[in-house]
Enzyme design. Structure first.
Site, PDB file in Angstrom:
ATOM      1  N   TYR A 130       0.862  -1.178   0.000  1.00 14.09           N
ATOM      2  CA  TYR A 130       0.000   0.000   0.000  1.00 14.09           C
ATOM      3  C   TYR A 130       0.899   1.229   0.000  1.00 14.09           C
ATOM      4  CZ  TYR A 130      -4.047  -2.887   1.196  1.00 14.09           C
ATOM      5  OH  TYR A 130      -5.056  -3.813   1.174  1.00 14.09           O
ATOM      6  N   HIS A 278     -11.971  -3.903  -4.495  1.00 10.99           N
ATOM      7  CA  HIS A 278     -11.577  -4.390  -3.173  1.00 10.99           C
ATOM      8  C   HIS A 278     -12.664  -5.267  -2.553  1.00 10.99           C
ATOM      9  CE1 HIS A 278      -8.039  -3.848  -0.625  1.00 10.99           C
ATOM     10  NE2 HIS A 278      -8.822  -4.128   0.406  1.00 10.99           N
TER      11      HIS A 278
END
Length: 396
Positions: A130, A278
């Site tokens: 991330y 997601h």
């Protein structure tokens, strides 16, 4: 056949629900806010129908393909998911299962097992990052991934902070203190087999995220790392291009749902993109990924590999995704249910269920290989597709 064997992902989910404490299970199935996107990820596949053949069918089918430079035995990869405390062996068990079935695994930065252990269990381990912390922080994680032997990098951008879930979010502690153990005791005692799995290891469920640890520093908790992510300004496309330049190898950008951003990803030099929302844990009201796939595949499929994740529960779902332009798919909840139900063997079981489903669907469609699939094999309703951002280019 073993009594632990299950014949569908739906059965794996049922067994996971019976085995896991209620709050652990609810963390697996929940989506953002009302769950519109989570639901659409599943329902959209039902709107696609097949055009099967009845004679001249192939006696043998080839399911193998190549993704990110790796030959895999079936067009299904393990998507990175954080803190797999549904089973004591967590990501290591998943990595071994994927290796046993000839496929690759994505390992989350927020995983409960260190990359060194997971990459040792499966050489086809792709490390997911991330955009968290400074560029130097990110480069340190990349360097660790290289030293561990990661086969490639996954940059995940399809995760935004979800403020609420209409059905409520389960209580997840920062750490398993004595007080938290007392609070959790009724749930745990209601699921003695899950407790026994951990009792045998003489370890409590680990909520730390070792892949986010700085050298010489304590392992941060999931929420500690999550807080750092929330405080980090989101990356620009220049940041994506910079990160790509720092990794000499396969690079997957996960989280593309718009045509214009698929083009920007190509400009940034990525090897592949995953059409993703997601798993419904992003902005609720985002359309199903399978609806966005055809327009994105048409726009950039000749320049980068296009993958899809979201809503895969059957081998026929995989075939529909491939027919609409995906090279392969990634699965998340499906293998977590298998892991919860029966550890490594449960993940292998899920992959076998998908393999069998892909094979039988290819047979019915009259194809010898997954590479023979096309849109002629499915009927797409006129109102099905969503070409988000078509005809424009993202400037952020």
């Amino acid at each position: 056949m073993s009594a632990t064997w299950f014949e569908s992902v739906a059965e794996a989910q049922r067994r996971a629900k019976k085995r896991l404490p209620a709050s652990v299970y609810s963390a697996l199935i929940a989506g953002s806010e009302k769950g519109l996107t989570l639901k659409d990820n599943l329902d959209a596949f039902d709107e696609l129908t097949f055009a099967p053949r009845t004679a001249g069918l192939s006696g043998e089918r080839a399911l193998a393909t190549t993704v990110l430079g790796r030959e895999i035995a079936l067009p299904v990869l393990i998507s990175p998911t954080g803190v797999q405390a549904v089973h004591p062996d967590g990501e290591v068990a998943v990595a071994r299962a994927a290796a046993a079935r000839g496929t690759a695994i994505g390992l989350s930065s927020f995983a409960s097992k260190p990359i060194e252990e997971v990459a040792a269990a499966n050489p086809a381990t792709f490390f997911q990052v991330y955009w968290t912390g400074s560029r130097d922080d990110i480069l340190a994680r990349l360097d660790r991934a290289r030293r561990a032997g990661a086969a490639g990098l996954i940059l995940t951008l399809d995760w935004s902070f979800s403020h609420s879930r209409d059905w409520g979010s389960p209580h997840i502690p920062e750490k398993l203190t004595f007080r938290e153990l007392l609070r959790f005791a009724p749930e745990g005692l209601a699921r003695p087999r899950w407790l026994l799995d951990y009792a045998r290891t003489r370890r409590l469920p680990d909520l730390g995220v070792p892949n986010m640890a700085e050298p010489g520093s304590p392992i941060p908790t999931f929420f500690g790392a999550y807080g750092q992510w929330m405080q980090t300004p989101p990356p620009s496309w220049d940041d994506v291009a910079w990160l790509r330049s720092q990794w000499d190898g396969p690079f997957l950008l996960k989280g593309v749902i718009r045509v214009d951003e698929a083009r920007r990803a190509v400009d940034a030099g990525v090897s592949a993109i995953s059409v993703s929302n997601h798993g419904g844990n992003n902005l609720d009201g985002t359309p199903a990924t399978i609806r966005a796939l055809p327009a994105i595949a048409d726009a950039v499929g000749g320049q980068v590999e296009v993958l899809l994740d979201g809503g895969i529960r059957r081998g026929s779902d995989v075939v529909k995704a491939l027919a609409l332009g995906a090279r392969a798919v990634l699965i998340g909840r499906a293998y977590l249910w298998g892991l919860a139900a029966n550890g490594q063997a449960g993940v292998e079981n899920v992959l076998d269920v998908l393999r069998t489903g892909i094979d039988s669907t290819l047979l019915a469609l009259g194809h010898r290989s997954v590479h023979d699939l096309s849109r002629d094999d499915v009927r797409i309703p006129e109102t099905f597709t969503r070409a988000l951002g078509a005809g424009t280019r993202s400037s952020v």
